[in-house]
Design a protein around this motif. Structure first.
Motif, short mmCIF file in Angstrom:
data_model
loop_
_atom_site.label_atom_id
_atom_site.label_comp_id
_atom_site.label_asym_id
_atom_site.label_seq_id
_atom_site.Cartn_x
_atom_site.Cartn_y
_atom_site.Cartn_z
N SER A 1 0.81 -1.22 0.00
CA SER A 1 0.00 0.00 0.00
C SER A 1 0.84 1.27 0.00
O SER A 1 0.41 2.31 -0.50
CB SER A 1 -0.93 0.00 1.23
N SER A 2 2.07 1.18 0.52
CA SER A 2 2.93 2.37 0.54
C SER A 2 3.74 2.53 -0.74
O SER A 2 4.51 3.49 -0.86
CB SER A 2 3.88 2.29 1.74
N GLY A 3 3.61 1.60 -1.68
CA GLY A 3 4.34 1.68 -2.93
C GLY A 3 5.68 1.00 -2.90
O GLY A 3 6.43 1.04 -3.88
N LYS A 4 6.03 0.32 -1.81
CA LYS A 4 7.32 -0.35 -1.69
C LYS A 4 7.21 -1.77 -2.23
O LYS A 4 6.27 -2.50 -1.90
CB LYS A 4 7.75 -0.38 -0.23
#
Length: 290
Positions: free
Chosen positions: A201-204
């Motif tokens: 969800s954080s793009g990692k």
């Protein structure tokens, strides 16, 4: 003054009876009219729909029965036509053809009789030669035992796999190999494997899914280990690295050859069974080697 006898009057009783009869007749007339009007009133829509549905079901059932009877009649007609054609073909055979067939049958019977006589002579000769029969039976029995022994032994080369003893070593660089359907794929080679990266969800990035490009890998055989591709792969493995092999059960012979080659060149390795079409990795360190 003498009073004469009065006759009883019946006018009130007659009027009562007349009134009751008229009332009863009126009630009967009203009931009769209600019954007639009810009979003349058309049926409701639901009753009409039920009647139509029932009529349609009857019609469909009748159509089905008629279609079945029609198919049965068609089948019977076809059978009759085939019988007629067969009878006509049989009737078309001329008397000369029948005579020729009978003569050929006679010739065949004579030939079979001659062969039977030859077989009887051969059987008599075999019966007289009892020693030969015994020797032949013994030879056949020996051959049978030899065949049973050969079938009981495994055919081909047997390979044994030792139970892997793993140990955890830190600071190693990993080179991932994937053996699938007898071919070797390098996960770092994008011309042999496709990589799909999944993010949280954080793009990692948190997961990498690999799939092979069928036919793009190396065919693992004797020529492969003597070629330039294997030399290049071997040279890319430095002393601080190890090979992690993923293989399906179909590629077990190739796994054994690759393992023997790595052991011969003193390369560290580890292997895992993987049957799925997608190979997934998550972030982390894996330094288990054999």
């Amino acid at each position: 003054m003498n009073r004469g006898k009065k006759e009883p009057t019946t006018g009130s009783l007659d009027m009562l009876l007349d009134t009751m009869c008229n009332t009863f007749g009126g009630v009967c007339f009203i009931a009769l009219m209600v019954a007639i009007l009810t009979a003349m009133t058309p049926k409701s829509s639901e009753d009409a729909m039920d009647g139509e549905a029932e009529a349609k079901m009857l019609v469909d059932r009748e159509k089905t029965n008629l279609a079945r009877k029609r198919d049965e009649l068609k089948s019977a007609i076809e059978i009759q036509k085939s019988f007629l054609a067969t009878n006509q073909a049989t009737a078309a055979i001329s008397a000369a053809a029948l005579t020729q067939g009978l003569s050929s049958n006679t010739t065949a019977i004579a030939r079979l009789k001659a062969q039977r006589a030859e077989f009887e002579d051969m059987l008599a000769a075999l019966k007289t030669d009892a020693d030969y029969s015994k020797r032949e039976a013994a030879r056949l029995e020996r051959l049978l035992k030899e065949l049973e022994e050969r079938l009981g032994k495994p055919i081909g080369k047997q390979r044994s796999v030792r139970t892997p003893t793993e140990r955890e070593v830190s600071g190693l660089r990993c080179e991932d190999f994937w053996l699938r359907k007898g071919r070797l794929y390098l996960l770092r080679n994008r011309q042999q494997c496709k990589c799909e990266m999944l993010r949280d969800s954080s793009g990692k990035p948190h997961q990498w899914n690999f799939t092979v490009i069928l036919g793009a890998g190396y065919r693992v055989d004797e020529s492969f280990f003597n070629g330039l591709d294997w030399n290049q792969i071997k040279n890319d493995l430095n002393t601080q690295g190890y090979v992690r092999i993923y293989s399906d059960r179909e590629s077990f012979p190739q796994l054994c050859e690759l393992r023997d080659a790595l052991i011969h060149y003193h390369k560290q390795y580890n292997w895992h069974i993987h049957e799925k079409e997608v190979l997934s990795f998550v972030e982390g360190y894996d330094g288990r080697i054999q």
